[in-house]
Design an enzyme around this catalytic site. Structure first.
Site, short mmCIF file in Angstrom:
data_model
loop_
_atom_site.label_atom_id
_atom_site.label_comp_id
_atom_site.label_asym_id
_atom_site.label_seq_id
_atom_site.Cartn_x
_atom_site.Cartn_y
_atom_site.Cartn_z
N GLU A 1 0.80 -1.22 0.00
CA GLU A 1 0.00 0.00 0.00
C GLU A 1 0.84 1.28 0.00
O GLU A 1 0.43 2.29 -0.58
CB GLU A 1 -0.94 0.01 1.22
CG GLU A 1 -2.02 -1.05 1.21
CD GLU A 1 -3.06 -0.84 0.12
OE1 GLU A 1 -3.19 0.30 -0.39
OE2 GLU A 1 -3.75 -1.82 -0.23
N SER B 1 -47.96 -18.26 45.98
CA SER B 1 -47.56 -18.25 47.40
C SER B 1 -46.11 -17.85 47.63
O SER B 1 -45.67 -17.76 48.78
CB SER B 1 -47.80 -19.64 48.01
OG SER B 1 -49.19 -19.90 48.09
#
Length: 686
Positions: A94, A365
């Site tokens: 690059e 309960s």
């Protein structure tokens, strides 16, 4: 002739002097321009390097359990954690003069111009790594002069304010590698199933070629193109003295496989838990949204993978495949509120609705421990007696009536103690208690314990008719188990940015919410569901799972027509299990109601199998005495049953049982009724 020559020479000198002057002027202007540009770069300062990064969630053992992306799958890694083969390959192909130029490669620009003129079109790029980085961070890819000028300015700012290492690190973490992978770490995981630091030369030279054309050079889509560019990159690395010719030839011949390693589409562990952790991160912790998006957060959660696997396997093996009943399970460390395991449903792929944290269901309960804590605060003791018999209550308006019923309409038809009432889940006793102490007391206690869902102030609240969330119920039971210290359900322990900066650490909760003595006594009352010494007109509610249990537990079950619950604790772990249907239809068969207890018992025993025996710590100000569980009085040697029962000091019974002084009375327990399908259609069940 001589005169003409002299005149021309004078003119030439004049032009030369003018040329020199113009050159000097140009140099001065260039220096001024460069100075102004440098000054601009310094004044403007370093440009922000914020890009979307993936948030990663970790379990307690450091394993990855989930991720959260923001349109771009990216994991920022420091340069030292990137394979040197990849950095060398990238620079070679690059921008081979990356370490020599200051953002612009004049030689390369000139070469590109010549190539373009010869071809009559733009055929060669001249962008440096810094320019590409600037474009990736701040700009689009349109080819206007305006964009190029802005790109140049950003390039100068990058080069002026950051080191080459920082620029290269940023570039490698932002470049697109195709298939939704941004940056080298995401690309390495996607293509090769490994971290970027572990890439070989062969892998790195393939990867470095992809950004040129992520689709055209993808080895998964166009392997021949990718191999061709790999050769070009390897030759460039040899030319730049990064590798030898022999290494290059060897790398070209390596057979690579792509997208087949564990990182690729691996099965996600605990998806409901991860969703809950994401919700806490976004909605509760007040972390800056920009930080969540751009800082590559590492979220270290409370999940215990071993317990999570046990939970998922227990649910899977207990519930029949053909049934569409749903299950939710929440396991919490009662000492700090950290959620250790969570199952929000039987199949996340079919439904991501989290029944552990989002569903509001009737707890039955399981509300009673909150009621009895409030009652103990109001002067009740485990020996407090009330009649268990069919009872109709007249409401405050003087007109409305309410008649609760016990399971299968079984009653003692006489007095029972509070210790028996909770162990047998006597509904009449519960409603009498609620009416006696005032209905507001139960609501106040529930809120104190962290129940945030609005509760209706009605007598049936004592029997759990008002909906709650499972995670809150698990946490509330954890508070009772830890002696009344404040804990809150948490899914996240610590959060760090990608570079190790801690942005959140879970606070340590030490506030005492409840009276520790009363909390302990309440928790001990909850051990009664597993103690057959409390059998009376029916058996204790934990009877079906007693043979499976090997540890000390406190707990409470609860059932309504549409919901079944089991919540219980050891000193180390509190677990809540719920079952029911998403459409709220009634559970009509007994097996449907057994799932919660079976799952709870199996999970708790497996989760604690490597734990030694432990008991709940008795606080100062609590005494334990042997009592006759039939009447709550001090037991004598003639009592057929004596049970160790705990009291807040000063409230323990002082009267001895005299019922068995002259004859030995053996407690009779009614046999369990024969089970029929219609037995399960009761009004409110324990």
């Amino acid at each position: 002739m001589e005169i003409i020559f002299i005149e021309r020479l004078k003119k030439a000198r004049k032009y030369i002097r003018m040329g020199i002057l113009l050159a000097l002027l140009a140099c001065v202007l260039f220096l001024i321009g460069f100075g102004l540009l440098f000054t601009y770069a310094k004044v403007a300062g370093p440009p922000p390097l914020s890009v979307p990064q993936t948030v990663t969630f970790y379990a307690q053992d450091g394993s990855v359990i989930g991720e959260m992306s923001h349109g771009e799958k990216r994991y920022w890694v420091p340069l030292k954690d990137i394979s040197p083969f990849l950095t060398a390959a990238t620079v070679s192909i690059e921008d081979q003069h990356f370490y020599q130029h200051h953002g612009f490669d004049g030689k390369r620009i000139g070469g590109a111009i010549v190539a373009d003129i010869k071809a009559g079109a733009k055929v060669q790029g001249a962008s440096t790594i810094t320019q590409q980085y600037a474009r990736n961070l701040f700009l689009g890819h349109d080819k206007t002069w305006e964009r190029k000028i802005v790109e140049a300015l950003y390039t100068v700012r990058l080069e002026t304010n950051y080191t080459k290492a920082q620029i290269l690190e940023g570039y490698l973490n932002t470049i697109y590698y195709g298939h939704g992978a941004y940056g080298v770490e995401a690309a390495s995981r996607f293509y090769f199933g490994k971290s970027a630091k572990d890439l070989t030369l062969a892998e790195a030279s393939i990867l470095a070629g992809i950004p040129k054309g992520p689709t055209y050079y993808s080895p998964m889509d166009h392997l021949e193109n990718a191999k061709s560019r790999q050769k070009l990159i390897l030759r460039a690395m040899v030319r730049n003295h990064k590798i030898s010719q022999k290494e290059a030839l060897s790398a070209q011949t390596v057979a690579l496989s792509f997208g087949t390693k564990p990182y690729i589409e691996k099965e996600q562990l605990a998806p409901y838990f991860v969703d809950s952790a994401k919700a806490q991160l976004i909605n509760e912790l007040k972390i800056d949204p920009d930080m969540i998006k751009t800082k590559g957060l590492k979220v270290y959660t409370t999940l215990n993978p071993s317990l999570q696997k046990i939970a998922e396997e227990t649910v899977r093996s207990t519930v029949a495949d053909y049934s569409d009943i749903q299950i939710a399970l929440t396991a919490i460390n009662p000492n700090n509120g950290q959620v250790q395991a969570l199952v929000g449903g039987r199949d996340y792929e079919q439904s991501s609705f989290n029944r552990a944290t989002q569903a509001v269901r009737q707890p039955g309960s399981t509300m009673k421990p909150f009621l009895y804590y409030a009652a103990l605060k109001e002067g009740f003791t485990p020996s407090t007696e009330m009649k268990s018999e069919p009872t109709t209550f007249t409401m405050a308006d003087g007109v409305s009536k309410y008649t609760p019923s016990n399971y299968n309409n079984y009653y003692a038809d006489g007095p029972i103690t509070l210790a028996q009432a909770i162990a047998l889940s006597d509904n009449v006793y519960a409603v009498k208690t609620d009416m006696f102490i005032g209905e507001k007391k139960l609501i106040e206690t529930a809120k104190l314990l962290g129940i945030s869902t609005p509760l209706k102030e009605v007598p049936s609240l004592a029997l759990g008719t008002s909906g709650v969330k499972q995670v809150e119920m698990a946490n509330a039971y954890g508070i009772l188990a830890n002696g009344g210290k404040e804990v809150k359900p948490s899914f996240i322990q610590r959060i760090e940015t990608y570079d190790g900066q801690t942005v959140y650490e879970e606070p340590i909760q030490q506030k005492q919410l409840l009276d520790p003595k009363v909390a302990f006594v309440t928790n001990q009352l909850m051990t009664g569901m597993f103690d057959p010494k409390l059998n009376d007109y029916t058996s204790v509610t934990g009877t079906p799972i007693l043979k499976q249990l090997s540890h000390d537990y406190s707990g409470k079950s609860g059932t309504t027509l549409t919901d079944s619950w089991m919540i219980g604790s050891s000193p180390e772990l509190t677990t809540a299990v719920w079952s029911g249907y998403d459409d709220n239809r009634e559970m009509t068969s007994p097996p449907e109601r057994k799932y919660t207890k079976e799952i709870w018992a199996t999970f708790m025993e497996k989760a604690l199998r490597n734990q030694g025996a432990s008991s709940f710590s008795t606080p100062k100000g609590v005494v334990g005495v042997l009592v006759n569980p039939d009447n709550g009085k001090l037991a004598t040697s003639t009592c057929p049953v004596a049970r160790l029962t705990y009291y807040v000091k000063g409230t323990e019974p002082t009267e001895y049982c005299t019922e068995h002084l002259h004859h030995k009375k053996v407690k009779k327990v009614k046999p369990a009724p024969q089970k029929h399908w219609y037995n399960s259609l009761w009004d409110w069940v324990r």
